[in-house]
Design a protein around this motif. Sequence first.
Motif, PDB file in Angstrom:
ATOM      1  N   GLU A  42      61.175 -49.680  43.536  1.00 36.36           N
ATOM      2  CA  GLU A  42      62.397 -49.871  44.295  1.00 36.36           C
ATOM      3  C   GLU A  42      63.437 -50.694  43.569  1.00 36.36           C
ATOM      4  O   GLU A  42      64.450 -51.052  44.142  1.00 36.36           O
ATOM      5  CB  GLU A  42      62.059 -50.514  45.642  1.00 36.36           C
ATOM      6  CG  GLU A  42      61.176 -49.607  46.493  1.00 36.36           C
ATOM      7  CD  GLU A  42      60.554 -50.325  47.649  1.00 36.36           C
ATOM      8  OE1 GLU A  42      60.719 -49.848  48.787  1.00 36.36           O
ATOM      9  OE2 GLU A  42      59.893 -51.362  47.433  1.00 36.36           O
ATOM     10  N   LYS A  43      63.203 -51.007  42.301  1.00 30.95           N
ATOM     11  CA  LYS A  43      64.179 -51.812  41.574  1.00 30.95           C
ATOM     12  C   LYS A  43      65.472 -51.034  41.442  1.00 30.95           C
ATOM     13  O   LYS A  43      65.487 -49.920  40.915  1.00 30.95           O
ATOM     14  CB  LYS A  43      63.635 -52.164  40.191  1.00 30.95           C
ATOM     15  CG  LYS A  43      64.617 -52.985  39.357  1.00 30.95           C
ATOM     16  CD  LYS A  43      64.006 -53.377  38.019  1.00 30.95           C
ATOM     17  CE  LYS A  43      64.988 -54.200  37.179  1.00 30.95           C
ATOM     18  NZ  LYS A  43      64.400 -54.637  35.901  1.00 30.95           N
ATOM     19  N   LEU A  44      66.559 -51.626  41.902  1.00 29.21           N
ATOM     20  CA  LEU A  44      67.875 -51.009  41.788  1.00 29.21           C
ATOM     21  C   LEU A  44      68.553 -51.459  40.513  1.00 29.21           C
ATOM     22  O   LEU A  44      68.562 -52.655  40.193  1.00 29.21           O
ATOM     23  CB  LEU A  44      68.745 -51.403  42.983  1.00 29.21           C
ATOM     24  CG  LEU A  44      68.845 -50.414  44.149  1.00 29.21           C
ATOM     25  CD1 LEU A  44      67.489 -50.137  44.740  1.00 29.21           C
ATOM     26  CD2 LEU A  44      69.816 -50.914  45.197  1.00 29.21           C
ATOM     27  N   PRO A  69      62.371 -44.695  45.395  1.00 28.45           N
ATOM     28  CA  PRO A  69      62.440 -45.747  46.411  1.00 28.45           C
ATOM     29  C   PRO A  69      61.121 -45.980  47.120  1.00 28.45           C
ATOM     30  O   PRO A  69      60.929 -47.008  47.747  1.00 28.45           O
ATOM     31  CB  PRO A  69      63.509 -45.246  47.387  1.00 28.45           C
ATOM     32  CG  PRO A  69      63.543 -43.776  47.178  1.00 28.45           C
ATOM     33  CD  PRO A  69      63.219 -43.547  45.730  1.00 28.45           C
TER      34      PRO A  69
END
Lengths: 115, 112
Positions: A102-104, A98
């Motif tokens: 930060e790509k979820l 994160p």
Amino acid sequence: GAGVSQSPSNKVTEKGKDVELRCDPISGHTALYWYRQSLGQGLEFLIYFQGNSAPDKSGLPSDRFSAERTGGSVSTLTIQRTQQEDSAVYLCASSFDPGTNEKLFFGSGTQLSVL
Amino acid sequence: QKEVEQNSGPLSVPEGAIASLNCTYSDRGSQSFFWYRQYSGKSPELIMFIYSNGDKEDGRFTAQLNKASQYVSLLIRDSQPSDSATYLCAVKGSGNTGKLIFGQGTTLQVKP
């Protein structure tokens, strides 16, 4: 695995019963998130894990909700004494780091129906 | 006041037009901003992220950020029917927790 895996995909339960929802994140992803999405609504943040610890559990709606993560991998969201208002899609997501990436990546969700 | 606000729509545009989706946020210290697309019955998928003031372009998509106004937008050029979906704005707060807050989403309908 190739993606975030959630089980079960559907859960129907009776009011007052306890349920456990499972999330298996992408291998190597250190961060894991639980969100809840009611019909036609946005994503409601529940809890965030970094490794096995939960720096932010501010979104858990009540003390009936709890979550844990073990081995920096699988997470379980437990809802005790379910209520009808708990009915929603519970989405799990993971990210590599994160702080820097930060790509979820989201799982397919668990549709919970409390009768 | 919600932490992240979006107009729920639906926003209807004709095929080939520019679709403009808007989002405001309350945490002035927020640093990271994301747009996710969610097709009906599916999970969200990331389409754009932006960290600095100004514009960021990726193909038909342009994200715009104005931190002074606490405003982020997504432009979709040459809109296609396949762009019809709900677009979720997400903001990472100023705290060091990694928490990502989503807006309620804007439903976009692109009509052939």
